[in-house]
Design an enzyme around this catalytic site. Structure first.
Site, PDB file in Angstrom:
ATOM      1  N   ASP A 119      70.376  20.625  18.106  1.00 20.01           N
ATOM      2  CA  ASP A 119      69.699  20.546  19.391  1.00 20.01           C
ATOM      3  C   ASP A 119      68.202  20.373  19.164  1.00 20.01           C
ATOM      4  OD1 ASP A 119      69.398  23.132  18.453  1.00 20.01           O
ATOM      5  OD2 ASP A 119      70.687  24.003  19.986  1.00 20.01           O
ATOM      6  N   LYS A 133      63.441  25.811  10.475  1.00 18.60           N
ATOM      7  CA  LYS A 133      64.791  25.403  10.090  1.00 18.60           C
ATOM      8  C   LYS A 133      64.888  24.799   8.691  1.00 18.60           C
ATOM      9  CE  LYS A 133      67.418  26.116  13.842  1.00 18.60           C
ATOM     10  NZ  LYS A 133      68.761  26.719  13.857  1.00 18.60           N
TER      11      LYS A 133
END
Length: 356
Positions: free
Chosen positions: A90, A48
């Protein structure tokens, strides 16, 4: 500046490994199984940070009118100013935003739903971010983060999903993820492989899959066939927003339940990702927690560090290639090259002990 050129300027940048796993190739009856292992990416255990770092550099470069977008230039521009990065997560995206905030000297507020692991919560806090546990599912938490950011004049919302009126930063995040695909191309070429015949990518909100589909459909890198080979997405069976949308022929929000694939626990596909995935994917499947947990264990035995979200791609390969007629339906040859994109390591999202 192409995203990979920006990433190459970051301290500690190196391509993540492309693991050759002959045991899995024999099991799946294909020529080669290669796993892009994202267990250590710029100091974090997931991919990410590629998107977060590039998007943050781009948006702050515009805010401060920078002629050159680099980590040093952004850090210098932020010094002495009030900048706070907001994000809902998340797990891995929020930690990546917090990590980049610390690198450039900005503050960060990261929102998450109660269902993420305690390890993920502690990891985000350890990056120095203010953390907010917000009730509801991922979509609810995104809405809370966006509302709070809108009320803060120092805020930059760095979200990896898009909606009408919020598209630039999510697109820069997608562009940042493209670095992973460029690396994979170079690594495949070094192995003498022109390109993959089957690529399997995990889907949460779909931004990573958007980057993968855009890359392979544009490049046609697939070992000879036109259009980038077969592209398959995988979601948890308890959070299947993409599959529900593909079945409906339009974006819909799917109900979500608890899953060990917490990074994929999203019920709504990004508005930017939807048309790309609808038009570019060859298919999408869902896998269970048990299937993902078994794949984590099997990859570990082959020396590949993958968390449940990354190992979901192996679970999907087993599902598709093990079903009568599916292999023939996608035209997969016995010597096919299968590329599994493993988005995280086990440290990012440990498998609960009752699933080990």
């Amino acid at each position: 500046m192409p995203a990979i050129d920006f990433h190459r300027t970051l301290p500690g940048y190196a391509p993540t490994p492309l693991r050759d796993v002959p045991r899995l190739a024999a099991e799946l009856k294909v020529g080669r199984v290669l796993v892009k292992e994202e267990s250590s990416r710029l100091g974090l255990p997931a991919f990410k940070v590629l998107g977060a770092s590039y998007a943050i550099a781009r948006v702050l470069g515009e805010r401060f009118g920078l002629a050159t977008v680099s980590l040093d230039a952004v850090r210098d521009a932020v010094r002495g100013t009030d900048v706070r990065l907001y994000a809902a997560t998340d797990g891995n995206h929020g930690r990546a935003v917090a990590h980049v905030a610390a690198l450039i000297g900005a503050a960060a507020t990261i929102y998450y739903p109660p269902g993420i692991t305690e390890a993920a919560k502690k990891a985000i806090a350890a990056e120095g971010a203010q953390t907010v546990e917000s009730e509801g599912d991922y979509d609810d938490v995104v809405a809370r983060a966006a509302a709070d950011a809108a009320a803060d004049p120092t805020a930059v919302l760095v979200q990896d999903t898009s909606w009408p009126g919020y598209t630039d930063i999510p697109q820069w995040i997608v562009d940042g993820y493209g670095t992973l695909c460029v690396e994979a191309d170079e690594q495949l070429a070094a192995l003498g492989v022109a390109g993959p015949d089957l690529v399997i990518v995990p889907v949460g909100v779909g931004s990573f899959a958007q980057a993968v589909v855009s890359h392979y459909r544009a490049s046609g890198a697939n070992g000879g066939a036109a259009g980038g080979g077969t592209l398959l997405a995988v979601e948890p069976d308890r959070a299947a927003g993409l599959v529900a949308s593909l079945r409906a022929g339009r974006p819909v929000t799917a109900p979500v339940g608890d899953t060990i694939m917490t990074g994929l626990c999203c019920g709504t596909v990004s508005a930017l990702a939807w048309p790309v995935l609808r038009d570019g994917l060859d298919g999408a499947v869902t896998v269970s927690d048990d299937q993902a947990a078994a794949a984590v264990d099997d990859l570990a035995r082959s020396g590949v560090d993958a968390g449940p979200c990354g190992a979901a791609t192996l679970a999907a390969a087993r599902l598709v290639l093990g079903q009568p007629g599916w292999r023939e339906a996608i035209g997969l040859r016995p010597d096919a090259v299968v590329l599994l994109l493993s988005a995280e390591g086990r440290a990012a999202n440990p498998v609960p002990q009752d699933r080990v």
